[in-house]
Design a protein around this motif. Structure first.
Motif, PDB file in Angstrom:
ATOM      1  N   GLU A  61      54.095  23.721 -87.263  1.00  0.00           N
ATOM      2  CA  GLU A  61      52.772  24.245 -87.611  1.00  0.00           C
ATOM      3  C   GLU A  61      52.075  23.330 -88.615  1.00  0.00           C
ATOM      4  O   GLU A  61      50.876  23.027 -88.481  1.00  0.00           O
ATOM      5  N   ALA A  62      52.807  22.879 -89.616  1.00  0.00           N
ATOM      6  CA  ALA A  62      52.218  21.982 -90.620  1.00  0.00           C
ATOM      7  C   ALA A  62      51.826  20.645 -90.002  1.00  0.00           C
ATOM      8  O   ALA A  62      50.810  20.043 -90.387  1.00  0.00           O
ATOM      9  N   LEU A  63      52.609  20.177 -89.044  1.00  0.00           N
ATOM     10  CA  LEU A  63      52.290  18.913 -88.369  1.00  0.00           C
ATOM     11  C   LEU A  63      50.973  19.044 -87.605  1.00  0.00           C
ATOM     12  O   LEU A  63      50.104  18.150 -87.666  1.00  0.00           O
ATOM     13  N   GLN A  68      45.043  18.383 -87.262  1.00  0.00           N
ATOM     14  CA  GLN A  68      43.717  18.981 -87.147  1.00  0.00           C
ATOM     15  C   GLN A  68      42.827  18.543 -88.303  1.00  0.00           C
ATOM     16  O   GLN A  68      41.639  18.239 -88.113  1.00  0.00           O
ATOM     17  N   ALA A  69      43.397  18.502 -89.512  1.00  0.00           N
ATOM     18  CA  ALA A  69      42.609  18.112 -90.681  1.00  0.00           C
ATOM     19  C   ALA A  69      42.156  16.663 -90.598  1.00  0.00           C
ATOM     20  O   ALA A  69      41.058  16.306 -91.044  1.00  0.00           O
ATOM     21  N   ARG A  70      42.997  15.805 -90.030  1.00  0.00           N
ATOM     22  CA  ARG A  70      42.662  14.377 -89.977  1.00  0.00           C
ATOM     23  C   ARG A  70      41.759  14.029 -88.792  1.00  0.00           C
ATOM     24  O   ARG A  70      40.830  13.231 -88.923  1.00  0.00           O
ATOM     25  N   MET A  71      42.069  14.605 -87.602  1.00  0.00           N
ATOM     26  CA  MET A  71      41.343  14.163 -86.410  1.00  0.00           C
ATOM     27  C   MET A  71      40.931  15.315 -85.497  1.00  0.00           C
ATOM     28  O   MET A  71      40.567  15.096 -84.341  1.00  0.00           O
ATOM     29  N   ALA A  72      41.026  16.547 -85.992  1.00  0.00           N
ATOM     30  CA  ALA A  72      40.574  17.723 -85.234  1.00  0.00           C
ATOM     31  C   ALA A  72      41.261  17.848 -83.883  1.00  0.00           C
ATOM     32  O   ALA A  72      40.633  18.191 -82.874  1.00  0.00           O
ATOM     33  N   MET A  73      42.560  17.574 -83.848  1.00  0.00           N
ATOM     34  CA  MET A  73      43.333  17.761 -82.615  1.00  0.00           C
ATOM     35  C   MET A  73      44.796  17.987 -82.970  1.00  0.00           C
ATOM     36  O   MET A  73      45.233  17.676 -84.076  1.00  0.00           O
ATOM     37  N   ARG A  74      45.516  18.589 -82.009  1.00  0.00           N
ATOM     38  CA  ARG A  74      46.938  18.829 -82.228  1.00  0.00           C
ATOM     39  C   ARG A  74      47.702  17.511 -82.290  1.00  0.00           C
ATOM     40  O   ARG A  74      47.269  16.489 -81.763  1.00  0.00           O
ATOM     41  N   PHE A  75      48.897  17.577 -82.897  1.00  0.00           N
ATOM     42  CA  PHE A  75      49.716  16.380 -83.052  1.00  0.00           C
ATOM     43  C   PHE A  75      50.064  15.755 -81.704  1.00  0.00           C
ATOM     44  O   PHE A  75      50.043  14.532 -81.540  1.00  0.00           O
ATOM     45  N   ALA A  76      50.349  16.592 -80.695  1.00  0.00           N
ATOM     46  CA  ALA A  76      50.749  16.058 -79.393  1.00  0.00           C
ATOM     47  C   ALA A  76      49.652  15.231 -78.751  1.00  0.00           C
ATOM     48  O   ALA A  76      49.941  14.375 -77.906  1.00  0.00           O
ATOM     49  N   ALA A  77      48.382  15.458 -79.150  1.00  0.00           N
ATOM     50  CA  ALA A  77      47.266  14.741 -78.538  1.00  0.00           C
ATOM     51  C   ALA A  77      46.788  13.552 -79.359  1.00  0.00           C
ATOM     52  O   ALA A  77      45.879  12.824 -78.931  1.00  0.00           O
ATOM     53  N   LEU A  78      47.354  13.334 -80.542  1.00  0.00           N
ATOM     54  CA  LEU A  78      46.901  12.226 -81.389  1.00  0.00           C
ATOM     55  C   LEU A  78      47.121  10.890 -80.708  1.00  0.00           C
ATOM     56  O   LEU A  78      48.136  10.684 -80.032  1.00  0.00           O
TER      57      LEU A  78
END
Length: 719
Positions: A61-63, A68-78
């Motif tokens: 959840e924190a990941l 989201q805070a950095r790039m407005a997307m989930r980690f899996a989509a970065l």
């Protein structure tokens, strides 16, 4: 293999991305995703303790929150560069990613261990050789509900180190022997396994999978995913006093010898004399010269690799060629012996074959012997003794037979059999014999004697002296110094772990007429300096990705060392075994164990700590940890002394031939008979004592009754 999955689709996507970034695929090397590590992790976490579940759930959840805070997307989509930057910051504890640090460190370690415990990870990436193994044996039957008869010449209770030797000697002399064992026949081939053959790859702490039924047994490192079924169920087999004393017990035919440490050293004359104990502690009723021929015979049968070192206090034996020291151990030996003339460092004497011996094959240096041995290269009672007796008409093995008490007939000073409970059916049965040999292990044997109450012996058979159950002791143990040797490096795949042995520094204090160690008794130091097949720093090694994988595959890795001291625990009257008011699963009273270290033992701990630390410093090793205290009494599995032998029936339980003074046709041949313990591992001495006592018993049973009666008084003394 059917697997559960703890993660929903979003979390599984994040786990999969983590695996791909930490251990990616290369041209000639599949990554963690390709080897199904994400699916393995889903199953692992599904069965993990709540703390693990919480760490992974909140961490994922924190990941996503940081992403989201950095790039407005989930980690899996970065994008890759953004995801790598986030992991870098999280692992380093920087900026907004600092809360991720504990989770990412744990996740990296778990993913790496899971990957390197796959078949590819172990044999290709780490280059651990894959040894051809024989086909699994057909599982043994689980239960033998019936015996062919009820009367025998001798009943032997316990099939471990001493019971197997007693049975061997008596059967080979032609006597009709029933061997009773509380444990079951193995229902699987007890062979070595690779971690990828286990559902959870041995990644859990022992108590996670087995702690509910085995809260005591899982205190021992060896009661793990590989071998937990070879240890008893603590709920069915309780004892009182587990808060202060750890009693480790085997659950199969062969007992604890299925996973023993295999270190075998003779006692010297000083150990038998008892002069290292305070005034009043008893000596053995015989000396080294009396037991030496039995040492010879045991060593010749089990196969002991070792060197003739010429140390007076640690007599040489009949050895197969010794194993080699590692490079780090040769360095340590040179530094220790140059600095301290009285400290000799020798290669361990171990019951592992270095050459073919009596039909058994030499060790192939696979390592991890406690998990089992395909080639039968280390001594265990089943493979070396019991299987060889099985074809004889005068040998009868009854597993799942937990002995409750001795039986007595019309003669109050003679046992005529035992009562046992079938641990599968719950049925109670009685079997009869001319003599009974107790070899159930120290505490179990003492419990049987205490539970065998008669009108003549209301405190139990052997209680007339008042010392039955008292003077329980063993070793002051596991005072350890460990760390690394950064300047001694080898690449992955070049390791020393296949040599299942260690070095030994025999007792070097209190060898003269005066105490020079600040305590009575002495201690030896065991240890090793090795390169391991799996790098020890998977969790802390910097970086991730291709560079991380290549560093593990290509970088030289430092050696690691440990030094651990074992010493003589003083036999004290207040350390004892009695009967509890509690009963076990089958209704038998259980043992109550009261055993703590005394003042002299604690003084020895401090001397041990100084010794292991100063040796590591002298060698130039990097110390990571020094234990401040000794291990819990009992945990070293060297318990002895609660039915001690002696020359005087007023101060001992058994005579010099291991016969109970109160009931001379009952013998105690396991560690319970020890008057005191030397600093060396006691198993070889237990086997030699059992052989000596059983040989005399065979002579007694086979000679005419009139000759037997005329020599009873003479036989109370050693030959």
């Amino acid at each position: 293999m059917n697997r559960d999955n703890h993660f929903d689709a979003d979390r599984l996507a994040a786990v999969t991305r983590l695996c791909a970034l930490i251990l990616p695929a290369e041209a000639q090397s599949p990554g963690a995703v390709e080897l199904d590590v994400p699916a393995f992790l889903g199953d692992l976490i599904a069965h993990a303790p709540q703390a693990w579940k919480t760490l992974w759930e909140t961490g994922l959840e924190a990941l996503d929150a940081c992403s989201q805070a950095r790039m407005a997307m989930r980690f899996a989509a970065l994008p890759d560069d953004a995801a790598i930057a986030l992991l870098d910051d999280g692992l380093a504890g920087r900026a907004d990613a600092a809360p991720l640090t504990p989770f990412l460190q744990a996740a990296k370690a778990t993913i790496a261990k899971a990957y390197y415990r796959t078949e590819h990870g172990l044999h290709v990436e780490l280059r651990v050789r894959k040894v051809p193994r024989p086909a699994p044996t057909q599982p043994a039957e689980e239960h033998r509900p019936s015996l062919p008869k009820t009367h025998y010449d001798v009943i032997v209770v316990g099939s471990g180190a001493t019971g197997a030797w007693s049975a061997k000697e008596l059967v080979e002399k032609g006597l009709d022997v029933l061997l009773l064992e509380s444990g079951a026949l193995p229902t699987r081939n007890p062979r070595a396994k690779y971690p990828y053959e286990l559902r959870f790859r041995n990644l859990f702490d022992n108590d996670v999978l087995h702690g509910a039924a085995q809260p005591i047994q899982t205190r021992l490192w060896a009661c793990d995913e590989y071998r937990a079924d070879f240890f008893i169920d603590d709920l069915k087999n309780p004892y009182e006093g587990a808060d202060a004393y750890t009693w480790i017990r085997g659950a199969k035919v062969g007992g604890r010898m299925n996973m023993w440490g295999r270190q075998v050293y003779r006692y010297g004359e000083r150990d038998f004399s008892g002069d290292f104990h305070p005034a009043g502690a008893p000596a053995w009723p015989f000396g080294y010269d009396e037991i030496a021929p039995y040492y010879d015979e045991v060593e010749s049968t089990i196969g002991v690799s070792g060197a003739e070192d010429g140390i007076e206090t640690l007599p040489d034996g009949r050895f197969l060629p010794p194993m080699d020291f590692t490079d780090g151990e040769l360095h340590l030996k040179a530094r220790v012996e140059a600095r301290w003339r009285e400290r000799r460092m020798i290669i361990g004497r171990t019951a592992i074959l270095t050459v073919d011996h009596q039909g058994r094959k030499a060790c192939r240096s696979i390592g991890h012997c406690y998990r089992g041995c395909d080639s039968g290269s280390f001594f265990d009672p089943v493979g070396t003794i019991i299987n060889g007796l099985a074809a004889r008409d005068n040998f009868h093995l009854q597993p799942n037979a937990k002995v409750s008490r001795l039986l007595c007939g019309q003669d109050p000073r003679r046992a005529n059999g035992v009562e046992f409970v079938d641990t599968v059916s719950g049925e109670r049965r009685k079997v009869f014999a001319k003599s009974v040999v107790l070899a159930a292990s120290t505490i179990a044997t003492t419990r049987i004697l205490l539970a065998s109450r008669t009108a003549d012996f209301p405190g139990g058979v052997g209680s007339s002296s008042g010392v039955l159950g008292k003077f329980l002791h063993g070793h002051v143990h596991s005072v350890t110094c460990s760390g690394s040797v950064p300047w001694l490096r080898k690449p992955v795949g070049v390791h020393d772990e296949g040599r299942s042995n260690q070095f030994y520094i025999p007792q070097f204090q209190n060898l003269g007429e005066r105490l020079d160690g600040g305590h009575y008794g002495g201690f030896g130091i065991e240890g090793a300096v090795k390169h391991y097949m799996q790098p020890r720093d998977l969790a802390t090694r910097p970086g991730f990705g291709v560079a991380f994988k290549r560093s593990i595959r290509e970088d030289d890795n430092p050696a690691h060392f440990f030094l651990t001291a074992f010493g003589t625990m003083q036999p004290r009257e207040e350390n004892r075994v009695t009967l509890s008011e509690r009963v076990d699963h089958w209704g038998d009273p259980v043992a109550k164990v009261e055993c703590r270290y005394g003042g002299n033992d604690l003084a020895m701990v401090e001397a041990m700590r100084r010794a292991v630390e100063e040796i590591a410093i002298e060698a130039g090793f990097d110390i990571a940890h020094v234990t401040p205290t000794a291990g819990t009494p009992g945990m070293c599995i060297h318990e002895v002394g609660s039915a001690r032998m002696g020359l005087d029936p007023a101060t001992s339980v058994v005579d010099p031939w291991n016969r109970v003074w109160d009931m001379p046709n009952v013998l105690v041949v396991d560690g319970a008979c020890f008057p005191n313990v030397g600093p060396q591992n006691p198993t070889l001495t237990m086997m030699a004592v059992a052989l000596r006592a059983s040989r005399r018993l065979a002579i007694d049973l086979l000679r005419p009754l009139d000759a037997r009666a005329s020599s009873d008084a003479r036989d109370a003394q050693p030959a």
